[in-house]
Design a protein around this motif. Structure first.
Motif, PDB file in Angstrom:
ATOM      1  N   VAL A  15     -25.232 -10.298 107.279  1.00  0.00           N
ATOM      2  CA  VAL A  15     -24.411 -10.623 108.447  1.00  0.00           C
ATOM      3  C   VAL A  15     -24.729 -12.062 108.854  1.00  0.00           C
ATOM      4  CG1 VAL A  15     -23.771  -9.987 110.792  1.00  0.00           C
ATOM      5  CG2 VAL A  15     -24.531  -8.215 109.196  1.00  0.00           C
ATOM      6  N   ALA A  16     -23.729 -12.913 108.850  1.00  0.00           N
ATOM      7  CA  ALA A  16     -23.908 -14.303 109.262  1.00  0.00           C
ATOM      8  C   ALA A  16     -23.643 -14.439 110.758  1.00  0.00           C
ATOM      9  CB  ALA A  16     -22.960 -15.213 108.477  1.00  0.00           C
ATOM     10  N   LEU A  17     -24.239 -15.455 111.365  1.00  0.00           N
ATOM     11  CA  LEU A  17     -23.939 -15.824 112.756  1.00  0.00           C
ATOM     12  C   LEU A  17     -24.234 -14.688 113.741  1.00  0.00           C
ATOM     13  CD1 LEU A  17     -20.526 -17.617 112.067  1.00  0.00           C
ATOM     14  CD2 LEU A  17     -22.693 -18.729 112.614  1.00  0.00           C
ATOM     15  N   ASN A  18     -25.281 -13.916 113.482  1.00  0.00           N
ATOM     16  CA  ASN A  18     -25.578 -12.820 114.398  1.00  0.00           C
ATOM     17  C   ASN A  18     -26.715 -13.132 115.366  1.00  0.00           C
ATOM     18  OD1 ASN A  18     -24.825 -10.219 115.311  1.00  0.00           O
ATOM     19  ND2 ASN A  18     -26.616  -9.320 114.307  1.00  0.00           N
ATOM     20  N   TYR A  19     -27.105 -14.407 115.447  1.00  0.00           N
ATOM     21  CA  TYR A  19     -28.042 -14.840 116.489  1.00  0.00           C
ATOM     22  C   TYR A  19     -27.295 -15.773 117.433  1.00  0.00           C
ATOM     23  CZ  TYR A  19     -32.256 -12.658 114.762  1.00  0.00           C
ATOM     24  OH  TYR A  19     -33.203 -11.722 114.429  1.00  0.00           O
ATOM     25  N   ARG A  20     -27.471 -15.538 118.720  1.00  0.00           N
ATOM     26  CA  ARG A  20     -26.703 -16.264 119.726  1.00  0.00           C
ATOM     27  C   ARG A  20     -26.890 -17.779 119.603  1.00  0.00           C
ATOM     28  NH1 ARG A  20     -22.280 -15.649 121.830  1.00  0.00           N
ATOM     29  NH2 ARG A  20     -22.815 -13.434 122.099  1.00  0.00           N
TER      30      ARG A  20
END
Length: 220
Positions: A15-20
């Motif tokens: 999963v990409a871009l799953n840290y704010r």
């Protein structure tokens, strides 16, 4: 008798871009072409079978390329999951392990970065699978990346964009996850470069430690 935990031998879904912090750092560019708006659903990629690696395995740094480790929590599916509801999502999880999702730097999220993500040995999985019920607060775990014993990256799953119930519900709306599949829940912002000779470790509190050594590419 407690059922045996499944082997994490299935498909590796990232999963990409799953840290704010990572998502926020890219919001400006998502207003431009070809995106036009930020992603509305999970951005997924696959780590192909040749990327599989393990604890104390070596990772080859491609000649002339930058290599970046990616600390992540891996979620191992324990029960076939299709169109699950958020309230039932965690029932489909067998347990958790440490993942180091190596890649080359990415300039774009528009197309799958196969060349950057799918090199041989570019997905190290920890050798300890912690049962789901043994982790009280999966969305409050600290991740650390150490290079040669020095902490170079630190974050927490509390900064996920999507927690596990939402993530599993949105993914299984269109795709079935099977027993043994591994969901790599995202790597945080601040990735660092490593070079041959570096010892790279990922530590996740309550889950374990995963160590790998970077080696130079040997071309015939």
């Amino acid at each position: 008798m407690t059922p045996a935990l499944p082997t994490p031998s299935g498909t590796l879904f990232g999963v990409a871009l799953n840290y704010r912090g990572l998502l926020d750092s890219r919001l400006a560019e998502f207003g431009d072409k070809p995106y036009l708006k930020p992603p509305q659903r999970p951005v997924l990629f696959i780590k192909t079978p040749n990327t599989r690696n393990g604890h104390e395995g070596s990772v080859t740094a491609p000649a002339g390329e930058r290599l970046q480790p990616g600390p992540a929590l891996g979620v191992v599916i324990g029960r076939r999951a299709s169109r699950v509801q958020p309230a039932d999502a965690l029932d489909h999880i067998a347990g958790y392990l440490v993942v180091n999702e190596f890649s080359l730097p990415e300039d774009s999220y528009y197309r799958p970065a196969v060349k950057a993500k799918c090199r041989d040995g570019f997905c190290a999985l920890g050798d300890q699978l912690v049962p789901r019920d043994a982790v009280a607060a999966v969305e409050d775990l600290t991740l650390r990346l150490l290079v040669n014993g020095e902490v170079r990256q630190e974050n927490t799953t509390a900064n996920w964009v999507r927690g596990l119930p939402q993530l599993l519900a949105e993914i299984t709306e269109f795709m079935t996850l099977d027993v043994g599949d591994v969901l790599i829940t995202g790597t945080p912002e601040g990735r660092v470069d490593v070079v041959p000779g570096d010892r790279v470790e990922v530590v996740i509190d309550g889950i374990g430690r995963l160590a790998n050594t970077v080696v130079a590419e040997v071309r015939p």
